[in-house]
Design a protein around this motif. Structure first.
Motif, PDB file in Angstrom:
ATOM      1  N   ARG A  15       0.840  -1.209   0.000  1.00 21.42           N
ATOM      2  CA  ARG A  15       0.000   0.000   0.000  1.00 21.42           C
ATOM      3  C   ARG A  15       0.869   1.251   0.000  1.00 21.42           C
ATOM      4  O   ARG A  15       0.623   2.193  -0.762  1.00 21.42           O
ATOM      5  CB  ARG A  15      -0.923  -0.016   1.219  1.00 21.42           C
ATOM      6  N   LEU A  16       1.890   1.257   0.856  1.00 21.87           N
ATOM      7  CA  LEU A  16       2.760   2.427   0.935  1.00 21.87           C
ATOM      8  C   LEU A  16       3.508   2.632  -0.381  1.00 21.87           C
ATOM      9  O   LEU A  16       3.590   3.753  -0.897  1.00 21.87           O
ATOM     10  CB  LEU A  16       3.741   2.260   2.096  1.00 21.87           C
ATOM     11  N   ALA A  17       4.048   1.548  -0.935  1.00 27.78           N
ATOM     12  CA  ALA A  17       4.799   1.657  -2.189  1.00 27.78           C
ATOM     13  C   ALA A  17       3.897   2.129  -3.326  1.00 27.78           C
ATOM     14  O   ALA A  17       4.313   2.911  -4.192  1.00 27.78           O
ATOM     15  CB  ALA A  17       5.437   0.316  -2.534  1.00 27.78           C
ATOM     16  N   THR A  18       2.652   1.658  -3.325  1.00 26.98           N
ATOM     17  CA  THR A  18       1.707   2.067  -4.367  1.00 26.98           C
ATOM     18  C   THR A  18       1.380   3.553  -4.269  1.00 26.98           C
ATOM     19  O   THR A  18       1.290   4.256  -5.290  1.00 26.98           O
ATOM     20  CB  THR A  18       0.416   1.237  -4.267  1.00 26.98           C
ATOM     21  N   LEU A  19       1.210   4.050  -3.044  1.00 23.18           N
ATOM     22  CA  LEU A  19       0.945   5.475  -2.848  1.00 23.18           C
ATOM     23  C   LEU A  19       2.038   6.333  -3.483  1.00 23.18           C
ATOM     24  O   LEU A  19       1.763   7.306  -4.190  1.00 23.18           O
ATOM     25  CB  LEU A  19       0.847   5.791  -1.355  1.00 23.18           C
ATOM     26  N   LEU A  20       3.277   5.946  -3.228  1.00 26.31           N
ATOM     27  CA  LEU A  20       4.390   6.721  -3.775  1.00 26.31           C
ATOM     28  C   LEU A  20       4.507   6.523  -5.282  1.00 26.31           C
ATOM     29  O   LEU A  20       4.745   7.478  -6.034  1.00 26.31           O
ATOM     30  CB  LEU A  20       5.693   6.314  -3.082  1.00 26.31           C
ATOM     31  N   GLY A  21       4.338   5.291  -5.732  1.00 28.73           N
ATOM     32  CA  GLY A  21       4.466   5.012  -7.158  1.00 28.73           C
ATOM     33  C   GLY A  21       3.432   5.738  -7.995  1.00 28.73           C
ATOM     34  O   GLY A  21       3.742   6.274  -9.067  1.00 28.73           O
ATOM     35  N   GLU A  22       2.189   5.773  -7.518  1.00 19.32           N
ATOM     36  CA  GLU A  22       1.136   6.453  -8.270  1.00 19.32           C
ATOM     37  C   GLU A  22       1.353   7.961  -8.319  1.00 19.32           C
ATOM     38  O   GLU A  22       0.819   8.643  -9.197  1.00 19.32           O
ATOM     39  CB  GLU A  22      -0.227   6.136  -7.653  1.00 19.32           C
ATOM     40  N   ALA A  23       2.149   8.476  -7.374  1.00 17.42           N
ATOM     41  CA  ALA A  23       2.476   9.907  -7.381  1.00 17.42           C
ATOM     42  C   ALA A  23       3.734  10.196  -8.193  1.00 17.42           C
ATOM     43  O   ALA A  23       4.218  11.330  -8.223  1.00 17.42           O
ATOM     44  CB  ALA A  23       2.654  10.405  -5.950  1.00 17.42           C
ATOM     45  N   GLY A  24       4.280   9.159  -8.838  1.00  8.79           N
ATOM     46  CA  GLY A  24       5.470   9.346  -9.657  1.00  8.79           C
ATOM     47  C   GLY A  24       6.752   9.455  -8.860  1.00  8.79           C
ATOM     48  O   GLY A  24       7.759   9.971  -9.352  1.00  8.79           O
ATOM     49  N   ILE A  25       6.738   8.961  -7.618  1.00 12.27           N
ATOM     50  CA  ILE A  25       7.922   9.022  -6.754  1.00 12.27           C
ATOM     51  C   ILE A  25       8.615   7.665  -6.794  1.00 12.27           C
ATOM     52  O   ILE A  25       8.035   6.643  -6.416  1.00 12.27           O
ATOM     53  CB  ILE A  25       7.526   9.390  -5.313  1.00 12.27           C
ATOM     54  N   SER A  26       9.859   7.659  -7.242  1.00  9.69           N
ATOM     55  CA  SER A  26      10.601   6.412  -7.424  1.00  9.69           C
ATOM     56  C   SER A  26      11.338   6.023  -6.148  1.00  9.69           C
ATOM     57  O   SER A  26      12.002   6.849  -5.521  1.00  9.69           O
ATOM     58  CB  SER A  26      11.602   6.564  -8.576  1.00  9.69           C
ATOM     59  N   ILE A  27      11.209   4.749  -5.760  1.00 12.11           N
ATOM     60  CA  ILE A  27      11.883   4.210  -4.581  1.00 12.11           C
ATOM     61  C   ILE A  27      13.135   3.469  -5.030  1.00 12.11           C
ATOM     62  O   ILE A  27      13.070   2.592  -5.891  1.00 12.11           O
ATOM     63  CB  ILE A  27      10.953   3.253  -3.808  1.00 12.11           C
ATOM     64  N   ARG A  28      14.277   3.820  -4.423  1.00 13.22           N
ATOM     65  CA  ARG A  28      15.524   3.135  -4.759  1.00 13.22           C
ATOM     66  C   ARG A  28      15.710   1.880  -3.904  1.00 13.22           C
ATOM     67  O   ARG A  28      16.186   0.854  -4.366  1.00 13.22           O
ATOM     68  CB  ARG A  28      16.709   4.077  -4.552  1.00 13.22           C
ATOM     69  N   ASN A  29      15.330   1.968  -2.632  1.00 10.02           N
ATOM     70  CA  ASN A  29      15.536   0.831  -1.735  1.00 10.02           C
ATOM     71  C   ASN A  29      14.644   1.004  -0.513  1.00 10.02           C
ATOM     72  O   ASN A  29      14.237   2.115  -0.179  1.00 10.02           O
ATOM     73  CB  ASN A  29      17.006   0.747  -1.304  1.00 10.02           C
ATOM     74  N   MET A  30      14.329  -0.109   0.160  1.00 14.66           N
ATOM     75  CA  MET A  30      13.551  -0.057   1.391  1.00 14.66           C
ATOM     76  C   MET A  30      14.089  -1.085   2.379  1.00 14.66           C
ATOM     77  O   MET A  30      14.629  -2.112   1.990  1.00 14.66           O
ATOM     78  CB  MET A  30      12.063  -0.353   1.126  1.00 14.66           C
TER      79      MET A  30
END
Length: 370
Positions: free
Chosen positions: A317-332
């Motif tokens: 859910r958290l990753a989807t929130l950021l992804g749909e806003a166009g925010i790229s995650i490098r690592n978690m």
């Protein structure tokens, strides 16, 4: 130097290099030829496309290994325990004029033993306590420092310059940051920031929970597990590394023991001011370090932390929130205070400029984040 590149040893680092070369640097490496002592690993490397050719490796008796396929290679990466690198390098050099490099964490002794060969020491500052082919991944070297140590006194030799430049370009192609260092400087540095921590982590485990104390094991929570994670590393590998880097490691051990003796003296004397200075110095020095993920150089401004509960789908859910806003995650990564009760999630963003927007977005969704 693009006709073929060979990798000897398909553990964590070797298998990660093979995958990275095939996926990210094929124009530089050409065909990837691999050697390993385990037939099942060789079959897997061919099956998953990490290698074009695969051959049996006898680490203990290099004369029993057929190195003929290396004849046309441009470079050979030796990814075995440090103790067997010299023997393999000599055997390889007898079959090919290729550049020879390695991934061992000790450099000066190898450069001395391999003097006269076309050899440049290498050390990717990446890894894990996990070992074996299955743990390898092409992304292992992203944002990691990859150190190269040319032979002392030959740094300006045209062949050495060309080889170092090619290795640096290859490191950059797989996502790492190349750094050229003198071998002695490298060995002193890694004795302090890599080898000593392994020794200390093992000592902490042996002292705290090494006697099968059920209560201590039950109470050992996230903090203890975090600082002792590397004690799960391969014992034979690390005993060999410590012996190879004996001099620098002994100096760092002596410095660490002096620190502990000073602390013990302050505690014995009930010197609260000295105890406070001890912790304050460590805190201030630690806070000056660039905030990183486990491999190397992600800066603090790209880090977002959030409390996350242990519920199915919460991480997605958290990753989807950021992804749909166009925010790229490098690592978690997640740190649990107690098993099955959620924890603190560290999210490393690809673009530091997205930090404020990501924080606001997660707060709006109900996350406690910093």
């Amino acid at each position: 130097m693009s006709q073929a590149t060979a990798i000897l040893g398909l553990g964590l680092i070797g298998s990660s290099l093979a995958r990275a070369f095939k996926q990210r640097a094929a124009e530089l490496t050409g065909r990837v030829i691999v050697y390993d002592r385990k037939p099942e690993v060789l079959r897997q490397a061919l099956a998953d496309g990490s290698a074009d050719e695969a051959y049996q490796l006898d680490q203990m008796d290099s004369a029993g290994t057929d190195f003929t396929p290396l004849k046309d290679c441009g470079a050979v990466f030796i990814c075995t325990p440090v103790a067997v690198i010299p023997r393999l390098a000599q055997a390889v050099a007898a079959r090919t004029a290729a550049l020879i490099t390695d991934v061992g964490s000790v450099k000066a002794p190898l450069l001395t033993q391999l003097e006269g060969l076309r050899y440049i020491g290498g050390h990717p500052m990446a890894g894990s306590e996990r070992v074996g082919y299955a743990c390898g991944r092409a992304s292992l070297f992203e944002d990691a420092i990859y150190v190269f140590c040319p032979p002392a006194g030959r740094e300006q030799d045209p062949q050495v310059l060309a080889d170092t430049a090619w290795l640096s370009a290859l490191a950059a192609a797989i996502g790492a940051s190349p750094l050229v260092l003198a071998a002695e400087r490298h060995d002193e540095a890694v004795a302090a920031i890599s080898h000593l921590p392994h020794v200390v982590a093992s000592g902490l485990v042996n002292t705290a929970v090494g006697r099968q104390d059920d209560l201590r094991q039950r109470l050992a929570a996230g903090g203890f597990r975090d600082i002792t994670r590397i004690a799960s590393s391969d014992p034979e590998l690390w005993s060999g590394i410590c012996l190879q880097n004996r001099g620098p490691l002994l100096r760092q051990l002596a410095a660490c023991i002096r620190q502990l003796d000073d602390f013990r003296h302050a505690l014995t004397e009930r010197d609260a001011e000295a105890l406070s200075r001890y912790f304050a110095q460590a805190r201030d020095s630690r806070d000056r370090l660039p905030d990183t993920d486990s491999r190397g150089s992600l800066q603090a401004e790209a880090l977002l932390t959030a409390e996350i509960s242990d519920r199915p789908g919460e991480l997605g859910r958290l990753a989807t929130l950021l992804g749909e806003a166009g925010i790229s995650i490098r690592n978690m990564g997640i740190r649990h205070a107690r098993p099955y009760e959620g924890g603190r999630l560290s999210v490393y963003l690809a673009d530091p400029a997205d930090l404020r927007r990501a924080s606001a977005l997660l707060r709006q969704a109900g996350y406690d984040c910093e």
